[in-house]
Write a protein that holds these residues in place. Structure first.
Motif, PDB file in Angstrom:
ATOM      1  N   PHE A 146      19.964  15.733 -42.214  1.00 50.42           N
ATOM      2  CA  PHE A 146      18.698  15.014 -42.341  1.00 50.42           C
ATOM      3  C   PHE A 146      18.825  13.590 -41.812  1.00 50.42           C
ATOM      4  CE2 PHE A 146      19.014  18.018 -45.934  1.00 50.42           C
ATOM      5  CZ  PHE A 146      17.959  18.849 -45.610  1.00 50.42           C
TER       6      PHE A 146
ATOM      7  N   ARG B 180      17.620   9.933 -42.468  1.00 53.09           N
ATOM      8  CA  ARG B 180      16.982   9.081 -43.464  1.00 53.09           C
ATOM      9  C   ARG B 180      15.891   8.205 -42.839  1.00 53.09           C
ATOM     10  NH1 ARG B 180      17.975   4.018 -45.756  1.00 53.09           N
ATOM     11  NH2 ARG B 180      17.127   3.818 -47.854  1.00 53.09           N
TER      12      ARG B 180
ATOM     13  N   ARG C 145      12.820  10.232 -42.510  1.00 51.99           N
ATOM     14  CA  ARG C 145      12.242  10.515 -43.820  1.00 51.99           C
ATOM     15  C   ARG C 145      11.472   9.310 -44.350  1.00 51.99           C
ATOM     16  NH1 ARG C 145      15.557  11.319 -49.392  1.00 51.99           N
ATOM     17  NH2 ARG C 145      13.772  11.641 -50.753  1.00 51.99           N
TER      18      ARG C 145
ATOM     19  N   SER D 281      12.866  14.903 -54.002  1.00 52.22           N
ATOM     20  CA  SER D 281      13.726  13.935 -53.339  1.00 52.22           C
ATOM     21  C   SER D 281      15.068  14.529 -52.930  1.00 52.22           C
ATOM     22  CB  SER D 281      13.944  12.726 -54.270  1.00 52.22           C
ATOM     23  OG  SER D 281      14.790  11.782 -53.704  1.00 52.22           O
TER      24      SER D 281
ATOM     25  N   ARG E 120      16.338  16.738 -49.622  1.00 47.64           N
ATOM     26  CA  ARG E 120      16.531  16.194 -48.261  1.00 47.64           C
ATOM     27  C   ARG E 120      17.636  15.148 -48.252  1.00 47.64           C
ATOM     28  NH1 ARG E 120      10.370  14.814 -47.121  1.00 47.64           N
ATOM     29  NH2 ARG E 120      10.409  14.572 -49.382  1.00 47.64           N
TER      30      ARG E 120
ATOM     31  N   HIS F  79      13.371  22.576 -42.737  1.00 44.10           N
ATOM     32  CA  HIS F  79      14.592  22.244 -43.468  1.00 44.10           C
ATOM     33  C   HIS F  79      15.257  23.458 -44.083  1.00 44.10           C
ATOM     34  CE1 HIS F  79      12.376  18.229 -44.383  1.00 44.10           C
ATOM     35  NE2 HIS F  79      12.899  18.223 -43.187  1.00 44.10           N
TER      36      HIS F  79
ATOM     37  N   ASN G 128      12.321  16.064 -41.448  1.00 43.36           N
ATOM     38  CA  ASN G 128      13.129  14.894 -41.133  1.00 43.36           C
ATOM     39  C   ASN G 128      14.553  15.323 -40.785  1.00 43.36           C
ATOM     40  OD1 ASN G 128      12.772  14.814 -44.418  1.00 43.36           O
ATOM     41  ND2 ASN G 128      14.889  14.483 -43.828  1.00 43.36           N
TER      42      ASN G 128
END
Length: 252
Positions: free
Chosen positions: A10, A12, A15, A105, A108, A159, A208
Motif C-alpha cells: 500500500f 500511504r 491513502r 484503518s 490498508r 486491495h 491505494n
C-alpha cells in the motif's frame, strides 16, 4: 544478519490523499458514509453489551467524530487521530489507554502484525482493542467486473483483504491474551458501477496500492459496467456486499 521489511503493498501518500478528498466530498449533502456509521454503531453496541465504561480511549480512523462524541458523553477522556495523518505503523505511548478503537484503518497497513503490536503496547493492563475492518468477502460484484474489464491481463486495482482465519492468527501473533474475531455483512444496492465507485470515493475506500494501475480504456470501462449489471435483480439494482470483520483483543 539480513533485515526483512514487510512488502510495500500500500501507498500511504495515496491513502492520505484519498482520505483528504473524501473529507471534502463529505461536505456534500448526499455523500455516502454508511460504512463508518455501521462500524461506530456496532462498537457502541459492543461496549454496552460488555458493560464497559472506559476512562481513557484512543479512536483511530473515525473521520465522522461520532464515536468520540458518544464516548465523551459517557464520561470518557478520548483522544482522536487526525485521519489525514494516520500512521498505524508508528509506535504509540506505552500503556496509556484502557480502550483503543480502530475503524476502517488496519486493512490498508503494510506491516499489520507490527501495527497490532504497537496497539497492544499502548493499552494499559486489561485494556481492550476493538478493530473493525473491511474483510476479504467484500465487493464480489466489483471484483468480477474488474476481471471482465481486462480479461486477458487484468491490472491490480483492488486491495488484498484479511479474512477471519488470518485475523485470528494476527491477534494471537500480537500476543493478545484473548481474541475474538467475528464478521457480518452489510449489503447495499447500486443502480450502476459508477454509483458504487462514487460511494467508495466518498468514504475514502478507493485503491491505494503502491503500484498504480493505468486508467481503464473506454472499452474496458464499458465491459466493467456491463459485467457489474449482470448481477442486477428484478429492479435493475446490484446488491453489493461489504464484509465487516471486528477484532477484539484483551491485553494481560
Amino acid at each position: 544478519m539480513e533485515t526483512r521489511f514487510p512488502p510495500r503493498i500500500f501507498s500511504r501518500p495515496r491513502r492520505m490523499a484519498g482520505l483528504r478528498r473524501a473529507l471534502v466530498r463529505q461536505s456534500q449533502r448526499d455523500a455516502a458514509r454508511y460504512i463508518m456509521d455501521d462500524m461506530v454503531e456496532d462498537v457502541l453496541e459492543r461496549l454496552e453489551f460488555m458493560r464497559l465504561s472506559p476512562t481513557r480511549v484512543l479512536v483511530i480512523g473515525d473521520w465522522t467524530g461520532t464515536l468520540a462524541l458518544s464516548l465523551r458523553g459517557n464520561g470518557a477522556k478520548v483522544e482522536e487521530t487526525d485521519v489525514r495523518q494516520l500512521d498505524e505503523e508508528a509506535p504509540l505511548p506505552s500503556g496509556s489507554y484502557d480502550l483503543i478503537v480502530s475503524l476502517a484503518s488496519l486493512e490498508r497497513v503494510n506491516d499489520l502484525p507490527g501495527a497490532l503490536l504497537h496497539l497492544r503496547a499502548a493499552l494499559a493492563r486489561d485494556g481492550i482493542l476493538i478493530a473493525s475492518l473491511i474483510g476479504a468477502g467484500s465487493l464480489p460484484n466489483l471484483r468480477r467486473a474488474m476481471i471482465a474489464a481486462e480479461p486477458d491481463r487484468p491490472a491490480p486495482r483492488m486491495h488484498p483483504l484479511v479474512d477471519n482465519a488470518a485475523a485470528s492468527a494476527l491477534l494471537q501473533r500480537a500476543l493478545f491474551r484473548r481474541q475474538v474475531v467475528d464478521s457480518r455483512t452489510l449489503e447495499v444496492a447500486f443502480s450502476s458501477l459508477d454509483r458504487l465507485v462514487s460511494d467508495l470515493r466518498d468514504q475514502g475506500l478507493t485503491s491505494n496500492l503502491s503500484t498504480q494501475a493505468p486508467p481503464l480504456s473506454r472499452t474496458a470501462l464499458e465491459r466493467a459496467r456491463t459485467a457489474f449489471l449482470e448481477g442486477a435483480g428484478k429492479q435493475g439494482r446490484v446488491t453489493e456486499a461489504f464484509e465487516i470483520l471486528t477484532l477484539t483483543g484483551w491485553k494481560d
